[in-house]
Design an enzyme around this catalytic site. Structure first.
Site, mmCIF file in Angstrom:
data_model
loop_
_atom_site.group_PDB
_atom_site.id
_atom_site.type_symbol
_atom_site.label_atom_id
_atom_site.label_comp_id
_atom_site.label_asym_id
_atom_site.label_seq_id
_atom_site.Cartn_x
_atom_site.Cartn_y
_atom_site.Cartn_z
ATOM 1 N N CYS A 1 0.819 -1.209 0.000
ATOM 2 C CA CYS A 1 0.000 0.000 0.000
ATOM 3 C C CYS A 1 0.859 1.268 0.000
ATOM 4 O O CYS A 1 1.996 1.248 0.460
ATOM 5 C CB CYS A 1 -0.895 -0.016 1.243
ATOM 6 N N ASP B 1 -7.039 -3.471 10.944
ATOM 7 C CA ASP B 1 -5.839 -2.634 11.055
ATOM 8 C C ASP B 1 -5.721 -2.145 12.502
ATOM 9 O O ASP B 1 -6.662 -2.245 13.297
ATOM 10 C CB ASP B 1 -5.984 -1.443 10.087
HETATM 11 O O1 LIG Z 1 -0.941 4.430 4.742
HETATM 12 C C1 LIG Z 1 -1.436 5.527 5.021
HETATM 13 O O2 LIG Z 1 -0.743 6.550 5.104
HETATM 14 C C2 LIG Z 1 -2.918 5.635 5.244
HETATM 15 C C3 LIG Z 1 -3.442 6.868 5.620
HETATM 16 C C4 LIG Z 1 -4.802 7.008 5.824
HETATM 17 C C5 LIG Z 1 -5.638 5.928 5.677
HETATM 18 C C6 LIG Z 1 -5.131 4.694 5.295
HETATM 19 C C7 LIG Z 1 -3.778 4.536 5.092
HETATM 20 N N1 LIG Z 1 -3.248 3.309 4.746
HETATM 21 C C8 LIG Z 1 -4.073 2.199 4.467
HETATM 22 C C9 LIG Z 1 -3.434 0.887 4.349
HETATM 23 O O3 LIG Z 1 -4.050 0.011 3.754
HETATM 24 C C10 LIG Z 1 -2.123 0.566 5.042
HETATM 25 O O4 LIG Z 1 -1.436 -0.355 4.274
HETATM 26 C C11 LIG Z 1 -2.429 -0.031 6.401
HETATM 27 O O5 LIG Z 1 -2.977 0.966 7.218
HETATM 28 C C12 LIG Z 1 -1.147 -0.599 7.081
HETATM 29 O O6 LIG Z 1 -0.168 0.373 7.213
HETATM 30 P P1 LIG Z 1 1.209 0.038 7.969
HETATM 31 O O7 LIG Z 1 0.913 -0.157 9.401
HETATM 32 O O8 LIG Z 1 2.038 1.247 7.708
HETATM 33 O O9 LIG Z 1 1.782 -1.184 7.302
#
Ligand SMILES: O=C(O)c1ccccc1NCC(=O)[C@H](O)[C@H](O)COP(=O)(O)O
Length: 204
Positions: free
Chosen positions: A8, A126
């Site tokens: 992502c 999440d």
């Molecule tokens: O990734 C972002 O910055 C984000 C911001 C606002 C809403 C959603 C967002 N990400 C969505 C995703 O699917 C991410 O991959 C997920 O939250 C996991 O993130 P991480 O903990 O950094 O792997």
């Protein structure tokens, strides 16, 4: 069956080129306020650089439905991910306006969050963090997912160092990773490669 992978927060055409080589199952574009937010114009450029076999997931947070419909019509994305407080009324309304699959992200604080049913095609669990909709880079209490009754995406703080344990413990349909495959805020080929290697060894 192999666990699927969503990488992502793509921001550059170079990120799409990495994914074309490493072949995760999904790519994520953030259309919500975030250090990873991209414009529709950028999304169209990155989509054009991605191979057709990798669907792009558009990530939205409490976005007016009209805006999502416009982005879907532009063909920048093939799947919609709702990552805010969207309720079933919103999801059903959106479902009448688009034909794309809908992922509903749920920020997990307690078991009740995992038991709740949504009118989406699949759920994504999440990490809950006040003031951040996603991309926290932090894990949550995976024991809470014992309450899950349907296949789901697991997200939140995953990286090559904890992925194997996560898959063994919660048996997700897919894993979703953003911060854990970045170095200094930029997607990192070696970190994504390490994740794909672990996934290649995982049998559900
Ligand atoms: O990734 C972002 O910055 C984000 C911001 C606002 C809403 C959603 C967002 N990400 C969505 C995703 O699917 C991410 O991959 C997920 O939250 C996991 O993130 P991480 O903990 O950094 O792997």
């Amino acid at each position: 069956m192999m666990v699927k992978v969503k990488i992502c927060g793509l921001k550059r055409v170079a990120d799409a080129e990495m994914l074309n080589e490493l072949r995760p199952d999904f790519a994520g574009f953030i259309f919500a306020p975030s250090k990873r937010q991209i414009s529709l114009e950028q999304a169209l450029q990155i989509r054009a650089a991605l191979i057709d076999a990798i669907p792009a997931v558009g990530v939205f947070v409490n976005e007016p439905i009209e805006n999502i419909v416009a982005i879907v019509e532009s063909r920048a994305i093939q799947i919609v991910q709702l990552h805010g407080d969207e309720d079933n009324t919103y999801i059903e309304e959106l479902g009448k306006r688009i034909t794309l699959p809908i992922i509903k992200a749920v920020a997990v604080k307690d078991a009740a969050d995992v038991k709740k049913e949504y009118a989406a095609d699949i759920l994504l669990y999440d990490t809950y963090q006040s003031g951040m909709a996603g991309g926290t880079g932090k894990t949550f209490n995976w024991d809470l997912l014992k309450e899950a009754t349907h296949p789901f995406f697991l997200a939140g703080g995953l990286h090559a160092g904890n992925l194997e344990a996560a898959i063994q413990k919660v048996q997700p349909y897919a894993v979703d990773i953003s911060s854990g495959v970045e170095t200094d805020g930029v997607k990192d080929f070696e970190k994504i490669r390490a994740v794909m290697e672990i996934i290649g060894r995982s049998i559900k």
